[in-house]
Design a protein around this motif. Structure first.
Motif, PDB file in Angstrom:
ATOM      1  N   TRP A  62       0.837  -1.204   0.000  1.00  0.00           N
ATOM      2  CA  TRP A  62       0.000   0.000   0.000  1.00  0.00           C
ATOM      3  C   TRP A  62       0.873   1.255   0.000  1.00  0.00           C
ATOM      4  CZ3 TRP A  62      -1.166   3.958   3.556  1.00  0.00           C
ATOM      5  CH2 TRP A  62      -2.390   4.612   3.378  1.00  0.00           C
ATOM      6  N   LEU A  63       1.863   1.293   0.883  1.00  0.00           N
ATOM      7  CA  LEU A  63       2.766   2.437   0.965  1.00  0.00           C
ATOM      8  C   LEU A  63       3.554   2.626  -0.329  1.00  0.00           C
ATOM      9  CD1 LEU A  63       4.197   1.931   4.569  1.00  0.00           C
ATOM     10  CD2 LEU A  63       2.694   3.798   3.822  1.00  0.00           C
ATOM     11  N   ARG A  64       4.056   1.527  -0.880  1.00  0.00           N
ATOM     12  CA  ARG A  64       4.849   1.578  -2.111  1.00  0.00           C
ATOM     13  C   ARG A  64       4.007   2.105  -3.274  1.00  0.00           C
ATOM     14  NH1 ARG A  64       7.367  -2.775  -1.221  1.00  0.00           N
ATOM     15  NH2 ARG A  64       5.806  -4.183  -2.055  1.00  0.00           N
ATOM     16  N   LEU A  66       1.263   3.968  -3.182  1.00  0.00           N
ATOM     17  CA  LEU A  66       0.860   5.363  -2.993  1.00  0.00           C
ATOM     18  C   LEU A  66       2.054   6.295  -2.775  1.00  0.00           C
ATOM     19  CD1 LEU A  66      -2.285   4.834  -0.752  1.00  0.00           C
ATOM     20  CD2 LEU A  66      -2.208   5.374  -3.186  1.00  0.00           C
ATOM     21  N   LYS A  67       3.261   5.710  -2.792  1.00  0.00           N
ATOM     22  CA  LYS A  67       4.501   6.482  -2.609  1.00  0.00           C
ATOM     23  C   LYS A  67       4.473   7.296  -1.317  1.00  0.00           C
ATOM     24  CE  LYS A  67       5.510   6.527  -7.441  1.00  0.00           C
ATOM     25  NZ  LYS A  67       4.873   6.850  -8.636  1.00  0.00           N
ATOM     26  N   LEU A  68       4.131   6.615  -0.230  1.00  0.00           N
ATOM     27  CA  LEU A  68       4.057   7.237   1.087  1.00  0.00           C
ATOM     28  C   LEU A  68       5.131   6.654   1.988  1.00  0.00           C
ATOM     29  CD1 LEU A  68       0.189   7.050   1.656  1.00  0.00           C
ATOM     30  CD2 LEU A  68       1.512   9.094   1.067  1.00  0.00           C
ATOM     31  N   SER A  69       5.520   7.426   2.989  1.00  0.00           N
ATOM     32  CA  SER A  69       6.433   6.904   4.005  1.00  0.00           C
ATOM     33  C   SER A  69       5.594   6.323   5.148  1.00  0.00           C
ATOM     34  CB  SER A  69       7.362   8.004   4.515  1.00  0.00           C
ATOM     35  OG  SER A  69       6.614   9.055   5.065  1.00  0.00           O
ATOM     36  N   GLU A 158      -6.909  -4.146  -6.407  1.00  0.00           N
ATOM     37  CA  GLU A 158      -6.776  -4.807  -7.701  1.00  0.00           C
ATOM     38  C   GLU A 158      -5.501  -4.367  -8.419  1.00  0.00           C
ATOM     39  OE1 GLU A 158      -8.607  -7.249  -9.045  1.00  0.00           O
ATOM     40  OE2 GLU A 158      -9.785  -7.293  -7.204  1.00  0.00           O
ATOM     41  N   ASP A 159      -5.092  -3.122  -8.194  1.00  0.00           N
ATOM     42  CA  ASP A 159      -3.921  -2.574  -8.884  1.00  0.00           C
ATOM     43  C   ASP A 159      -2.620  -3.088  -8.309  1.00  0.00           C
ATOM     44  OD1 ASP A 159      -2.832  -0.790 -10.874  1.00  0.00           O
ATOM     45  OD2 ASP A 159      -2.180   0.469  -9.187  1.00  0.00           O
ATOM     46  N   VAL A 160      -2.626  -3.454  -7.045  1.00  0.00           N
ATOM     47  CA  VAL A 160      -1.379  -3.903  -6.392  1.00  0.00           C
ATOM     48  C   VAL A 160      -1.155  -5.338  -6.612  1.00  0.00           C
ATOM     49  CG1 VAL A 160      -0.243  -4.268  -4.183  1.00  0.00           C
ATOM     50  CG2 VAL A 160      -1.520  -2.179  -4.592  1.00  0.00           C
TER      51      VAL A 160
END
Length: 160
Positions: A62-64, A66-69, A158-160
């Motif tokens: 999820w983090l990867r 959405l490019k979140l830390s 679904e996207d991940v």
């Protein structure tokens, strides 16, 4: 005479009840994930460990995506219920006010079958969206909270 017998029997019953020892309930058994964000409650240690690891893996995806830390502020409790409630959903996620005005997110699993399909994964994503969305907004008792829209949770899943 009849009244005296009744009071004697009542007194004997109460005395016997008062002398009965009750064992305290067993403490809840829990496992904490590696990031310490997920706390899993269930009696089976192996299941707790697998769920904590699965939740961590889903969070990393999820983090990867959405490019979140990893700046979480609210814990996510995963509680596998031993006895499901009648007419309760198989699995549900909610946001609660915790001690000191902090928030916590809780995933209640009422049906073990929900752990086998994608239901659990979707609820972890839902919990992550809730935590992210309310991270800087303290929960208030009686305040309406909004769940993330299903299209967002399912689309990202679904996207991940």
């Amino acid at each position: 005479m009849r009244g005296l017998l009744l009071w004697t029997a009542l007194f004997a019953s109460v005395s016997a009840f008062a002398q009965t020892k009750f064992d305290p309930p067993a403490p809840l058994q829990r496992s904490v994930s590696s990031s310490q964000q997920f706390v899993v409650y269930h009696s089976d240690r192996g299941l707790r460990s697998r769920l904590a690891q699965r939740a961590e893996d889903l969070k990393n995806q999820w983090l990867r995506r959405l490019k979140l830390s990893d700046d979480w502020s609210s814990p996510i409790i995963i509680q596998v219920l031993a006895i499901g409630r009648r007419n309760a959903p198989r699995i549900r996620t909610a946001l609660y006010e915790s001690d000191g005005g902090a928030s916590k997110i809780q995933i209640d699993v009422a049906d073990m079958a929900a752990l086998k399909g994608s239901d659990f994964d979707l609820e972890v994503y839902r919990a992550l969206f809730l935590e992210f969305g309310y991270r800087n907004v303290p929960a208030k008792a009686g305040k309406a909270l909004h769940q993330p829209p299903p299209w967002l949770v399912e689309g990202l899943f679904e996207d991940v």
